[in-house]
Scaffold this motif. Structure first.
Motif, PDB file in Angstrom:
ATOM      1  N   CYS A  40      -4.301  14.221  23.453  1.00  0.00           N
ATOM      2  CA  CYS A  40      -4.592  14.533  22.050  1.00  0.00           C
ATOM      3  C   CYS A  40      -4.726  13.232  21.270  1.00  0.00           C
ATOM      4  CB  CYS A  40      -3.477  15.399  21.462  1.00  0.00           C
ATOM      5  SG  CYS A  40      -3.815  15.908  19.751  1.00  0.00           S
TER       6      CYS A  40
ATOM      7  N   LEU B 130      -4.564  17.768  24.822  1.00  0.00           N
ATOM      8  CA  LEU B 130      -5.260  18.304  23.653  1.00  0.00           C
ATOM      9  C   LEU B 130      -5.092  19.816  23.542  1.00  0.00           C
ATOM     10  CD1 LEU B 130      -7.166  17.847  21.261  1.00  0.00           C
ATOM     11  CD2 LEU B 130      -9.092  18.006  22.857  1.00  0.00           C
TER      12      LEU B 130
ATOM     13  N   ARG C 200      -5.793  20.932  19.255  1.00  0.00           N
ATOM     14  CA  ARG C 200      -7.102  21.403  19.692  1.00  0.00           C
ATOM     15  C   ARG C 200      -7.845  22.120  18.568  1.00  0.00           C
ATOM     16  NH1 ARG C 200      -9.473  26.020  21.318  1.00  0.00           N
ATOM     17  NH2 ARG C 200     -11.104  25.915  22.920  1.00  0.00           N
TER      18      ARG C 200
END
Length: 224
Positions: free
Chosen positions: A177, A185, A190
């Motif tokens: 991420c 992520l 997300r």
């Protein structure tokens, strides 16, 4: 694809001193560009200045940025007056405008970034100050504009990583991420990234990456 008819329709009301003609695959515009302090409808007193210009438009507009030249000798050909090394006007950071503006029509460009550019030049002549502030020149200015477009902190490594993710048609959930929390992520931000992806299409993100032109070493160190 942009047509000569569309260009003529855009300039006939707002910019009556401009004329457009087809020149091969390009459309060339010449004449006096009228500068309005406000939107035309809200400016009953008319233009406050005019600049002699030449503009080259590709039929691939807005994918291709217009080239605008001030040809009256009024603006010094120096970076501090927002003139590029090849002599064209540094009107705006194109990718930033593509992300920020809802309307990408040629008429919107005429009354938006182009008017703001020449309005800024006019007021700089009068006061020695830029009315809307100004960005840094070169790569630092691009980084600042792109960070603004994405709504993230202006830190090069994070900016490059966000753009690398956004340049994919569908960002990979198994990538780290970009928040820096050492989490995948798909288990972290997300949804935030996908919302950003709606505002910044993959082709625009790839253009941003290309213009920043990071070296291979930098790309590797960024976790790509």
């Amino acid at each position: 694809m942009l047509s000569l008819g569309e260009v003529k329709a855009a300039i006939v009301f707002d910019q009556p001193k401009l004329r457009a003609a087809q020149n091969g695959q390009k459309i060339q515009i010449e004449g006096a560009y009228l500068v309005f302090e406000k939107d035309v409808v809200a400016a009953p007193d008319g233009p406050i200045a005019e600049f002699d210009i030449r503009m080259e438009l590709s039929d691939l507009y807005p994918r291709r940025e217009p080239k605008v030249f001030e040809v009256g000798g009024r603006i010094p050909r120096i970076p501090d007056r927002h003139i590029n090394p090849n002599g064209d006007c540094c009107v705006t950071v194109w990718e930033n405008w593509l992300v920020a503006a809802r309307d990408h029509s040629f008429g919107s460009f005429l009354s938006g970034p182009l008017n703001e550019y020449f309005l800024g030049q006019f007021w700089f002549e009068k006061t020695g100050k830029w009315p809307f502030g100004e960005r840094a020149h070169g790569t630092p200015g691009l980084e600042e504009a792109y960070a603004d477009a994405l709504g993230i902190a202006n830190k090069r490594k994070g900016l490059l990583y966000h753009l690398r993710l956004l340049s994919q048609d569908w960002p990979k959930g198994h990538w780290p991420c970009p928040c820096g929390g050492n989490t995948l992520l798909r288990h972290c931000h997300r949804d935030d990234l996908m919302a950003m992806h709606q505002r910044v299409p993959s082709n625009v993100a790839r253009r941003m990456l290309f213009r920043l032109n990071p070296g291979k070493k930098e790309m590797i160190s960024g976790g790509f």
